[in-house]
Structures are given as C-alpha cells and as structure tokens.
Design an enzyme around this catalytic site. Sequence first.
Site, PDB file in Angstrom:
ATOM      1  N   ASN A 173      -2.158  18.813 -19.985  1.00 17.35           N
ATOM      2  CA  ASN A 173      -1.732  17.890 -20.850  1.00 17.35           C
ATOM      3  C   ASN A 173      -2.329  18.303 -22.444  1.00 17.35           C
ATOM      4  O   ASN A 173      -2.633  17.478 -22.943  1.00 17.35           O
ATOM      5  CB  ASN A 173      -3.488  16.325 -20.871  1.00 17.35           C
ATOM      6  CG  ASN A 173      -2.729  16.389 -19.465  1.00 17.35           C
ATOM      7  OD1 ASN A 173      -1.819  15.518 -19.373  1.00 17.35           O
ATOM      8  ND2 ASN A 173      -3.909  16.336 -18.242  1.00 17.35           N
ATOM      9  N   GLU A 202      -4.393  16.460 -10.053  1.00 21.27           N
ATOM     10  CA  GLU A 202      -5.409  17.191 -11.446  1.00 21.27           C
ATOM     11  C   GLU A 202      -7.559  17.656 -11.525  1.00 21.27           C
ATOM     12  O   GLU A 202      -8.284  16.545 -12.091  1.00 21.27           O
ATOM     13  CB  GLU A 202      -5.012  15.814 -12.323  1.00 21.27           C
ATOM     14  CG  GLU A 202      -5.473  16.429 -14.027  1.00 21.27           C
ATOM     15  CD  GLU A 202      -4.259  15.774 -15.029  1.00 21.27           C
ATOM     16  OE1 GLU A 202      -4.179  15.806 -16.024  1.00 21.27           O
ATOM     17  OE2 GLU A 202      -5.029  14.261 -14.480  1.00 21.27           O
ATOM     18  N   ARG A 233       1.050  -1.083  -0.473  1.00 26.51           N
ATOM     19  CA  ARG A 233      -0.533  -0.200  -0.073  1.00 26.51           C
ATOM     20  C   ARG A 233       1.059   1.214   0.160  1.00 26.51           C
ATOM     21  O   ARG A 233       0.600   2.232   1.119  1.00 26.51           O
ATOM     22  CB  ARG A 233      -1.013   0.201   1.164  1.00 26.51           C
ATOM     23  CG  ARG A 233      -1.643  -1.284   0.824  1.00 26.51           C
ATOM     24  CD  ARG A 233      -3.657  -0.813   2.160  1.00 26.51           C
ATOM     25  NE  ARG A 233      -4.160  -1.720   2.740  1.00 26.51           N
ATOM     26  CZ  ARG A 233      -4.197  -3.244   2.450  1.00 26.51           C
ATOM     27  NH1 ARG A 233      -2.883  -3.507   3.309  1.00 26.51           N
ATOM     28  NH2 ARG A 233      -4.637  -4.007   2.539  1.00 26.51           N
ATOM     29  N   LYS A 244       2.475  11.276 -11.433  1.00 28.88           N
ATOM     30  CA  LYS A 244       2.275  10.325 -11.619  1.00 28.88           C
ATOM     31  C   LYS A 244       2.616   8.865 -12.288  1.00 28.88           C
ATOM     32  O   LYS A 244       3.603   9.521 -12.308  1.00 28.88           O
ATOM     33  CB  LYS A 244       1.570  10.757 -13.344  1.00 28.88           C
ATOM     34  CG  LYS A 244       0.075  11.741 -12.742  1.00 28.88           C
ATOM     35  CD  LYS A 244      -0.421  12.256 -14.477  1.00 28.88           C
ATOM     36  CE  LYS A 244      -1.298  13.129 -15.087  1.00 28.88           C
ATOM     37  NZ  LYS A 244      -2.169  13.960 -15.828  1.00 28.88           N
ATOM     38  N   HIS A 288      -2.538  16.668 -25.420  1.00 27.21           N
ATOM     39  CA  HIS A 288      -2.227  14.882 -25.007  1.00 27.21           C
ATOM     40  C   HIS A 288      -3.479  14.144 -25.710  1.00 27.21           C
ATOM     41  O   HIS A 288      -3.395  13.093 -25.797  1.00 27.21           O
ATOM     42  CB  HIS A 288      -2.184  14.784 -23.930  1.00 27.21           C
ATOM     43  CG  HIS A 288      -0.724  15.355 -23.303  1.00 27.21           C
ATOM     44  ND1 HIS A 288      -0.202  15.794 -22.982  1.00 27.21           N
ATOM     45  CD2 HIS A 288      -0.147  14.325 -22.517  1.00 27.21           C
ATOM     46  CE1 HIS A 288       1.469  15.654 -23.092  1.00 27.21           C
ATOM     47  NE2 HIS A 288       1.444  15.057 -22.839  1.00 27.21           N
ATOM     48  N   LYS A 302       6.730  22.491 -13.527  1.00 29.21           N
ATOM     49  CA  LYS A 302       5.664  21.598 -13.752  1.00 29.21           C
ATOM     50  C   LYS A 302       5.471  21.518 -12.272  1.00 29.21           C
ATOM     51  O   LYS A 302       4.696  21.129 -11.889  1.00 29.21           O
ATOM     52  CB  LYS A 302       6.452  20.408 -14.232  1.00 29.21           C
ATOM     53  CG  LYS A 302       5.375  18.885 -13.757  1.00 29.21           C
ATOM     54  CD  LYS A 302       5.280  17.858 -14.844  1.00 29.21           C
ATOM     55  CE  LYS A 302       4.895  17.043 -14.489  1.00 29.21           C
ATOM     56  NZ  LYS A 302       4.586  15.532 -14.805  1.00 29.21           N
ATOM     57  N   ARG A 330      -4.067  21.232 -13.610  1.00 32.49           N
ATOM     58  CA  ARG A 330      -2.954  20.675 -13.609  1.00 32.49           C
ATOM     59  C   ARG A 330      -3.103  19.851 -15.072  1.00 32.49           C
ATOM     60  O   ARG A 330      -1.899  19.522 -15.702  1.00 32.49           O
ATOM     61  CB  ARG A 330      -2.548  19.354 -12.317  1.00 32.49           C
ATOM     62  CG  ARG A 330      -1.389  17.974 -12.768  1.00 32.49           C
ATOM     63  CD  ARG A 330      -0.687  17.449 -12.183  1.00 32.49           C
ATOM     64  NE  ARG A 330      -0.079  16.107 -12.142  1.00 32.49           N
ATOM     65  CZ  ARG A 330       0.747  15.805 -11.493  1.00 32.49           C
ATOM     66  NH1 ARG A 330       0.237  15.670 -10.453  1.00 32.49           N
ATOM     67  NH2 ARG A 330       1.759  15.193 -12.246  1.00 32.49           N
ATOM     68  N   HIS A 349      -2.559  11.329 -27.260  1.00 30.98           N
ATOM     69  CA  HIS A 349      -2.768   9.609 -26.885  1.00 30.98           C
ATOM     70  C   HIS A 349      -3.475   9.027 -27.673  1.00 30.98           C
ATOM     71  O   HIS A 349      -3.548   7.891 -28.053  1.00 30.98           O
ATOM     72  CB  HIS A 349      -3.568   9.748 -25.214  1.00 30.98           C
ATOM     73  CG  HIS A 349      -2.631   9.982 -24.485  1.00 30.98           C
ATOM     74  ND1 HIS A 349      -3.107  10.217 -23.267  1.00 30.98           N
ATOM     75  CD2 HIS A 349      -0.966  10.178 -24.602  1.00 30.98           C
ATOM     76  CE1 HIS A 349      -2.260  10.872 -22.313  1.00 30.98           C
ATOM     77  NE2 HIS A 349      -0.680  10.564 -23.291  1.00 30.98           N
ATOM     78  N   HIS A 388       5.645   8.832 -27.952  1.00 29.15           N
ATOM     79  CA  HIS A 388       4.767   9.815 -27.066  1.00 29.15           C
ATOM     80  C   HIS A 388       5.420  11.215 -27.503  1.00 29.15           C
ATOM     81  O   HIS A 388       4.486  12.001 -27.757  1.00 29.15           O
ATOM     82  CB  HIS A 388       5.051   9.524 -25.286  1.00 29.15           C
ATOM     83  CG  HIS A 388       3.838  10.093 -24.739  1.00 29.15           C
ATOM     84  ND1 HIS A 388       3.377  10.447 -24.769  1.00 29.15           N
ATOM     85  CD2 HIS A 388       4.828  11.823 -24.147  1.00 29.15           C
ATOM     86  CE1 HIS A 388       2.909  11.562 -23.797  1.00 29.15           C
ATOM     87  NE2 HIS A 388       3.130  11.916 -23.489  1.00 29.15           N
ATOM     88  N   GLU A 427       7.894  18.411 -25.097  1.00 26.98           N
ATOM     89  CA  GLU A 427       7.160  18.083 -23.941  1.00 26.98           C
ATOM     90  C   GLU A 427       7.834  19.669 -23.054  1.00 26.98           C
ATOM     91  O   GLU A 427       7.542  20.322 -22.460  1.00 26.98           O
ATOM     92  CB  GLU A 427       7.999  17.343 -22.827  1.00 26.98           C
ATOM     93  CG  GLU A 427       6.746  15.997 -23.314  1.00 26.98           C
ATOM     94  CD  GLU A 427       5.190  15.938 -22.560  1.00 26.98           C
ATOM     95  OE1 GLU A 427       4.985  16.984 -22.093  1.00 26.98           O
ATOM     96  OE2 GLU A 427       4.222  15.239 -22.747  1.00 26.98           O
TER      97      GLU A 427
END
Length: 568
Positions: free
Chosen positions: A441, A433, A318, A340, A444, A423, A437, A448, A463, A382
């Site tokens: 993206n 997010e 955990r 992330k 993206h 960032k 935040r 994606h 990517h 990026e």
Amino acid sequence: MAQSQPVDVRRVAAALGSRSVVLVGMMGAGKTSVGKRLAARLGLPFVDADAEIEAGAQLTISEIFERFGEAYFREGERRVIARLLNGGPQVLATGGGAFMNAATRDAIAAGGVSIWLKPEVEVLLARVRKKANRPLLQTDDQEGALRRILADRAPIYALADITIESRDGPHESVVDQTLRRLAETLGGAPEAGPEAARRRVEVPLGSRAYSIHIGPGALDTAGAEIARIAKGAKCAIVTDANVAALYLDRVRLSLEGAGLAAAAIVCPPGESTKSYAEFARVCDALIAARIERRDIVVALGGGVIGDLAGFCAASLRRGVRFVQIPTTLLSQVDSSVGGKTGINSPHGKNLVGAFHQPSLVLADSGVLDTLSPREFRAGYAEVVKYGLIGDRGFFDFLEARWREVFSGGPARAEAIAASCAAKARVVVADETEQGERALLNLGHTFGHAFESLSHYDSARLVHGEGVAVGMACAFRFSRALGLCSGQDAVRVEAHLASVGLPSRIRHIPGLDADAGAILAAMRQDKKVERGRLTFVLARGIGESFLARDVDEAGVLAFLEQELALAPD
C-alpha cells in the site's frame, strides 16, 4: 500407455536460432549434468558460468566470496554471463543466485530461453551435502538455510520461460522432458523475439496455489487453460461495456471451443461500478446463470471488474471459483494477484470486501497495446511501486528502460513478470495483510484520500495517478521525518515526472481540499487501527517499512506544506 512422439532435435536447434538455452535454479539442481547432456543432444557447446568465473579469477567461488564478498562476486557474475550470451548459441548453466539479478534476467531474456530446473527440496539437500564448497551453506543448519534461500528465490526462478519439475532419477529423463518443453515453446518456428516466449509466475498457497500466465495470446488460450482446472464447468464472464466490445467474443469463443458453456454479464465502465447496486445485480445474474461452487466466474477487465467479480465470487454460495483475465497494466501487475476483492462505500474506497484467491490469472500482454497512454501510465505507477518497496535494482532497471516498457518488447514482459513475482512473494508471506503485505500500500493512504476527495471522478484522477502522487508524498514525508535522503525522494519524483505521472497534490485537477479535509479522508483508510493512522514510509528506494501511530499533527503540517507548493 501411448508413447509420446519423439522430439525432432534438429528443428528445436534451428528454432533457437542465435539464442542460447540458459539453465537456472538452485545449487544442486543438476544444471551442469543436465546441461552437458542437453548440449550434446542439441549439437551445441556447453558452458558453465561458475567455471568461467573461476578460470578468469584464478580463484574458486568460495575464495571469491571469502576475499571480496557476495556483492563483488555478483557483479562479476553479471558481466561474465552477459559476455557469454553474446558468444553465440550454447547451453549455459548459471550459478544459483545469477537469475536474482534483474540486469542478468534482462540479458537472458534478450539472448536466450531460460529453463528453471526445479527438483524437490529433499533431492537438493541430498546433493549439496555431498559438496562442501557452497558459500551460502556454510552453516550447521544446511537444511534450514537451503529452505530459506529457496523460499526467497522461487518466485524469481518462476519467471523463467520454462519450468522443469525434475525428480531424483536419471538425468536423461530430465533432458528428454526439457527437449519436449523446448519443442512446445519454440514450435520449430523461425527465431522469435523474447516477447513471444510466455512467462509463468507461481503463487504457492498450498491447496489454493495458482499460476499467473503472462504473454501474448492468453485471451485465445483461455478456454484451454481454464478447462485444465475446471473441465466441463459452466463459466460466467463478468466484464464492462468497453472491454466487452474489444474482447468478449474472443474469450467466449475460446471457452466454448474448450467445451465450457459461457454466459456474459456486462457492467458499466468506471470506478462507480464498484458499488452495492452493481454487486447485488451481478450476484443475482450469476445465480440466474446457475453458477455453482465448482463453476467459474471469469473477471475480464481492469481492476474495477476484477475487484467486483471477485467479491461476487467470494460471496456467491459462500465462495465459488474465479479466474482473472486482467486487461490493463495496473490490473495485470497488481489487483489481479493476491485475492483482494471488494467494492467502495460512500465513506471510502474498498471498505467492503473479502480475501478470495483466484484459481488462475491469464495476463495477455498483447492487449496492453490498445490502452490509452494515460491508462498505461497509471498502471506503470504500480510497477514502480515494487521497486520502491523492496527492490532498488528493479527501480534502477525501470529508470534505464522505462521507454521500452512503454513501447513493448523484452523490458515490458520483464517488468510485468517481476512485478507479479514481487507481489506473489509478499502475498505468500502475509496473505491477509496482517503485516508485510501492507507494504504493497505504499502511496495508497495518500492516494485513496485523493481519490475519495475527487469523488472517484476518472476524468480528474484515476487510481494509478493517485498512487503516483501518494508515493511521491510518502517519500517527501519520509524525508521530512529524517528517515530518507533528499536524493532518493528527488529521484522518485523525477522518475514519475519523466513518464508523465503526477507527483504533487497540486497536479490533481480541481482538488479543492485543505489539509484538514485530506487528513479526515485518510482516517477512512483500511490500515487505520483504533483511530491511529498507519503509513508505508521509506528509509530509501527499496527500503519501505510500515509505520504505525504516525503523529497526526506532523501529517497535518506536511500536508499544509505540500499544498503550498506550486504545481511545477
């Protein structure tokens, strides 16, 4: 208690060579008082940039602000500091907002060693209340204004070569601390280029705060840095076969040299590693290595390894601690920062994962020289993103200096540090997010979808290339909606093309998908809420915003138009 060895001030001054010591930080940080004493100890002249500006203008700073505005003052400040840095070694105290200017930071990196004087907020407040000439604090709520300014500026101040945590006490103690840090940084060595000075960016998340160390040689000091936060811990290095061949032995030796036991788990290279099967295999290997909650999972590699190892660390027992050692430009400026983690599903990219912040990020800028041109370009997409989201000046910097970013030197270090700071600023404001935040993206939602339709085949599309096409699409879509000027959309596409990145859907090799298929892939994006698409759009370069409930018919029409465009 043992006394620290005295600093050989002459060696420090000699190691500076032609460089200046540049003090940055908030109003009231003590830059003038400390600077004068530091200059006397080093045998260098002291110059106050604000005093130079006032003497040249024959006006006070407050009068310049009042008559001409802040933008006019900042441009004049930039020119004055550039001139002073060309005047030989000195101790230079700058105004509170000077370091916010990317061009000024670049000039300081090229001609000086920057030091952030960082007193506590209460100390700053007590000092600035004694003076009524602070233009940005002409308000009844000085404390609130000061805290807002500091929150905005701190991630940029953290780009300085050295940070001095000063307390409310004798200035001489701050000077002594500064000299010790200068001696450690310079090492009494011959004059070195700005790339040799390491940078550090802080991610202030309370009890989960961590540092990002940027600079050459971070692989070899990994053991010492990790031992500082986890003395005696067991470590498990998760990496891929390609990175293992280059760097695994160096990192393992560094860990063992610091008294940290180190196991290694090697994964196949490529995006397909972010899978349920590899997630299960790595978790079982970590359990077999007896990694416990206070131990460390080390992610050594690019974004794929960082995402996978981070998700395993988040899930194991955990939650166990992990350290990111990113080895690609893309992972250094993006995926290693912010917590992330995750894996891909057959239904889409990064759909299974968790937010789990690292305990430390070590970005060795030296390893970037081993990247292929294609890998470096993909990471650079990026970097560009941060300028497009909220910093038009940074985009201007990249347009002017991208060749140096690619070849190495001060501009590369500046670009990496500025990206990490940008960032970090967004992550601190919106860690999970829920709002701001999501601006990270940009491009993206499109990108994606392109990756999914290319079946994550890196031979066709990686990517960063998908993000580049996606960002260009986002700006052209914004133009089509009447939000963004055609000139800015053209600038974005032209810059991406100038560095060799794709900017149109037809640039993606073998993508055989119509507008309907692309739209269907977009519906699997993480930002979809109750079936409604969410895009990051722009009103201009540096002016991105989150657009919810975008009309699907408009998206479909735009995609059909894009697919009709010739590749060039």
